[in-house]
Design a protein around this motif. Structure first.
Motif, mmCIF file in Angstrom:
data_model
loop_
_atom_site.group_PDB
_atom_site.id
_atom_site.type_symbol
_atom_site.label_atom_id
_atom_site.label_comp_id
_atom_site.label_asym_id
_atom_site.label_seq_id
_atom_site.Cartn_x
_atom_site.Cartn_y
_atom_site.Cartn_z
ATOM 1 N N ILE A 107 0.858 -1.183 0.000
ATOM 2 C CA ILE A 107 0.000 0.000 0.000
ATOM 3 C C ILE A 107 0.892 1.230 0.000
ATOM 4 N N THR A 108 0.685 2.127 -0.964
ATOM 5 C CA THR A 108 1.511 3.339 -1.016
ATOM 6 C C THR A 108 1.165 4.269 0.141
ATOM 7 N N GLU A 109 2.132 5.104 0.489
ATOM 8 C CA GLU A 109 1.903 6.089 1.553
ATOM 9 C C GLU A 109 0.706 6.974 1.252
ATOM 10 N N SER A 110 0.588 7.411 -0.005
ATOM 11 C CA SER A 110 -0.505 8.325 -0.360
ATOM 12 C C SER A 110 -1.862 7.672 -0.157
ATOM 13 N N ALA A 111 -1.954 6.355 -0.390
ATOM 14 C CA ALA A 111 -3.222 5.649 -0.212
ATOM 15 C C ALA A 111 -3.675 5.672 1.240
ATOM 16 N N LEU A 112 -2.736 5.749 2.162
ATOM 17 C CA LEU A 112 -3.069 5.734 3.586
ATOM 18 C C LEU A 112 -3.706 7.036 4.052
ATOM 19 N N MET A 113 -3.624 8.078 3.248
ATOM 20 C CA MET A 113 -4.127 9.375 3.667
ATOM 21 C C MET A 113 -5.621 9.539 3.396
ATOM 22 N N HIS A 114 -6.227 8.607 2.664
ATOM 23 C CA HIS A 114 -7.644 8.702 2.330
ATOM 24 C C HIS A 114 -8.477 7.949 3.365
#
Length: 222
Positions: A107-114
């Motif tokens: 899971i990319t870091e950016s995906a964790l922000m949603h």
């Protein structure tokens, strides 16, 4: 599939499934050319299900060959906010008699922000079902240390832009060293992606990284 190899003993630990589109007119398309469109039109769940189905079917060939190699698959922001995804994935593996421990979900870091609360719930459920979880492209997003230890990650993949700059930039090398120390403290294994030379291999080995991925090891293969 691109092999991920142990820096210590050269053992092939796992292979990452990488999506390509063989277009009838445009030729071979790489993910950057079509994944943003799939995300824009909310097709990532369908696309990921198709990728997982292909990977799981092919993984049975690995089992039949008695190779001790695991497989790694990428998830998008849409995937980690689909509350039904853990059960779907568990059912798929049960149908094909595959142990969830054989699968790492990246899971990319950016995906964790949603929708953080939903994604943490889904990640915890996946981990409880036996899947390994890895932070992909670490260093390029905005993951706070709080989110990093709240989520049940087992691995951390350092982005290739950091890795490839480390040869010419001592500050970048120092940052990578901190990433590796952080991962060790949180009991995570580290993967350095984008290793394209022996010089990089030796440097990451000296820094204590666990695994290597990149053209120096092998290009992606069918």
């Amino acid at each position: 599939y691109q092999p991920i190899v142990s820096l210590d003993d050269l053992h092939v630990h796992k292979a990452e499934g990488l999506i390509r589109w063989q277009h009838p007119e445009k030729g071979l398309l790489l993910p950057d050319e079509f994944i943003p469109l799939a995300e824009k039109h909310e097709l990532m769940n369908l696309l990921t299900e198709e990728i997982l189905m292909l990977a799981i079917k092919e993984y049975n060939k690995v089992i039949a060959s008695e190779l001790e190699v695991k497989i790694s698959i990428n998830l998008s922001a849409q995937n980690v906010n689909d509350l039904s995804m853990p059960e779907k994935l568990e059912g798929l593996l049960k149908h094909y008699k595959i142990d969830p421990k054989a699968i790492t979900l990246e899971i990319t870091e950016s995906a964790l922000m949603h929708r953080v609360s939903d994604s943490l719930d889904i990640l915890n459920r996946l981990r409880m079902k036996g899947f390994s979880l890895s932070v992909d492209k670490f260093g390029t997003g905005f993951t706070s240390l709080v989110k990093l230890y709240q989520a049940p990650f087992t691995g951390l993949k350092i982005d290739k832009h950091f890795i490839q700059r480390s040869i010419i930039d001592q500050d970048t090398s120092a940052i990578i060293k901190l990433f590796i120390l952080l991962a060790k403290e949180l009991k995570m294994k580290t993967v350095a992606e984008g290793i394209d030379s022996k010089e990089l291999w030796d440097q990451l080995l000296d820094l204590g990284c666990n695994y290597a991925q990149g053209s120096y090891v092998s290009e992606p293969m069918t």
